[in-house]
Motif scaffolding. Sequence first.
Motif, PDB file in Angstrom:
ATOM      1  N   THR A   1       0.839  -1.190   0.000  1.00  0.00           N
ATOM      2  CA  THR A   1       0.000   0.000   0.000  1.00  0.00           C
ATOM      3  C   THR A   1       0.878   1.245   0.000  1.00  0.00           C
ATOM      4  N   ASP A   2       0.284   2.378  -0.326  1.00  0.00           N
ATOM      5  CA  ASP A   2       1.032   3.631  -0.324  1.00  0.00           C
ATOM      6  C   ASP A   2       1.571   3.943   1.072  1.00  0.00           C
ATOM      7  N   GLN A   3       0.780   3.632   2.089  1.00  0.00           N
ATOM      8  CA  GLN A   3       1.223   3.894   3.459  1.00  0.00           C
ATOM      9  C   GLN A   3       2.422   3.032   3.819  1.00  0.00           C
TER      10      GLN A   3
ATOM     11  N   ARG B   1       4.539   1.778   1.698  1.00  0.00           N
ATOM     12  CA  ARG B   1       5.681   2.224   0.904  1.00  0.00           C
ATOM     13  C   ARG B   1       6.356   3.444   1.528  1.00  0.00           C
TER      14      ARG B   1
END
Length: 467
Positions: A205-207, A209
Motif C-alpha cells: 500500500t502507499d502507506q 511504501r
Amino acid sequence: MTAHPGERFDDRDPLSGRFEVPSWYYHQPVLRKALASHDFGIVFRRLRADFHLTQEALGELVDLPQKRISEVENRKLRLRYLHIIIRITTALRIPAELLGFVADANAKSGEEVGWMMDRRNFVHTVVAITLGANTFPGLDRLTWLHPEHDNPAIPQRIGANDVQAITDATAMFRNSDHKHGGGLLRAAAKEHLRHVLRLKDVRCTDQVRASLQLAVAEIAMTAAWMSYDVEEHDDARRLWLFALNQARTVQDPRTADLAVDVYLDMAHQALHLDEYGEALKLVQLARMVADSHDYPISDSTRSYLSTNMAWCRGAQGQADACRREMDSAQQSYLNADLTAAPTWASHLVPAEIAAQRGHALFLLSHTDRANAAEAIEHLHTAVSGYGTTYTRSRALNLPGLATCYFYAGDVQAGVRTGLAAITAISGLSSRRAYTRLTKLSKTAGMFANHPDVAELRAQIAQTVATT
C-alpha cells in the motif's frame, strides 16, 4: 523581454496568488552568470522588472526587509549566509545547480573519496538535496548501495509488519553501536541496507511504501553514524546524503525528525573534525528545515537541535549564545514525551542530556577555563549515570572530563580520569574514542613535567598505537 516559445510570464501579484517563474527563466545567460557568482543584485533587479514587483513585494516573497533588497541590488550588501540563500532560492524557485550546489561533474569514479572529502562539494551536495534538486552528479555516486543482480528472490508483497521487522533490526544495530561502538556490526548494517533496498519495487500500500522509504533512510542514517564512529568519514557522508535524499520525498510525520537528525549528525562529525564553520552551516540548515517542514519536529529532536547549536557556539567561544542554546535544549527536553520520540532518539536518557550540556561547557572551556568546573559537574553526572546499555557514550565522555580536570588545575583527578578513559575505550570498537584520547594527551602536555602525567601520556600513546 520576449517570452520563451511555448512559455509566458505569470505576472500576477505574488502577494495575492502563487508566484510562478517559468522553468526556462533562470537559464538566460545573464542570470546564469549572476547565479553562478551568487550575485543576487542582478537577479533581484531582473525579477522585479520582468514580473512587475516592488522591492517591498520581493522582500515579502523572500522574507527580507525592503532596505536589504535595495542594498543587495545596489551592491552595498552581498548575501553570504547559507540559510538565507537557501530561503531565497526556495521562495524564487531557483534551480540549485545554477548556484553551483553540485558535485564535480568531471570527477571520475576512482576519485570518489576525494570528491566527498572536499568540504565545498560535500556542503554543496547537502544544500542541493535540501533545495530539492532531483538530479545532479553527486547523487550518482551513491549507486554503490544498489544491490547486485544475483541476489536471491524477494517477496512479492510486504505489509506493515514487514517494515516493523526492518525497523527492529535497525534498532539492534543502533543498540550495538551504543554499547560497543560502530566497528563490530558496521558492515552488517550496510548489508542490511542493501537487502532492504531490494524491496523498493515490491507490491504494498502507499502507506507501507512511505514507511518502507523512511525505514531505508533510518538504516542509512544508522550505518552512517557507525561509519563515523570508526572514522570512515567519507563512507559516513555518502550514507548521510543517501538518507537525506531518501527522506525528503516521504509523506510521513516522522520525516522532519529524521531529516533534522541527519543534518545534526553531520554537524556532529564536522565538530569532531574541528570544522566549526561547516558544523554551524549544517545546524542552520537543520533549523531552517525544522521551521519550514510540513510536519513539526518532536521536542526531543528540538532539544538535540539546540544542543548542537550550543556546541557550535561553544566551539567558537561564544559563551552567552552557547548558554542560551543550552537552556533552550533543556526546556525542550523537559517538554518532550520520550514515549512518542522517534526510535533513533531513544538514547536521550538523563545521562545523555547531562553529557550534552557538559560537552558544550567543555568546548567553552577551551577558550575560558572558568567554565571547566561547571563542565566537570555535568560530565561527572553523565559518566556516573550511563548504564551498560550506553558503554560507548560513557567512555567517550571520560576524555573530556579528564581534560576539564586539567583545565581546573586538578592534576591528580585528570590523571585518574584519563586512566579510566584508557580502560573504557580499550574495550570499544570506536576509533573516534581513540581520537579523543589523543586530544586529551595534548592537553595533559601542559603538565608534562609531572611524573603521573608523563605516565598517562605514555599509556595513551601505547594504547592509540595498538589500534
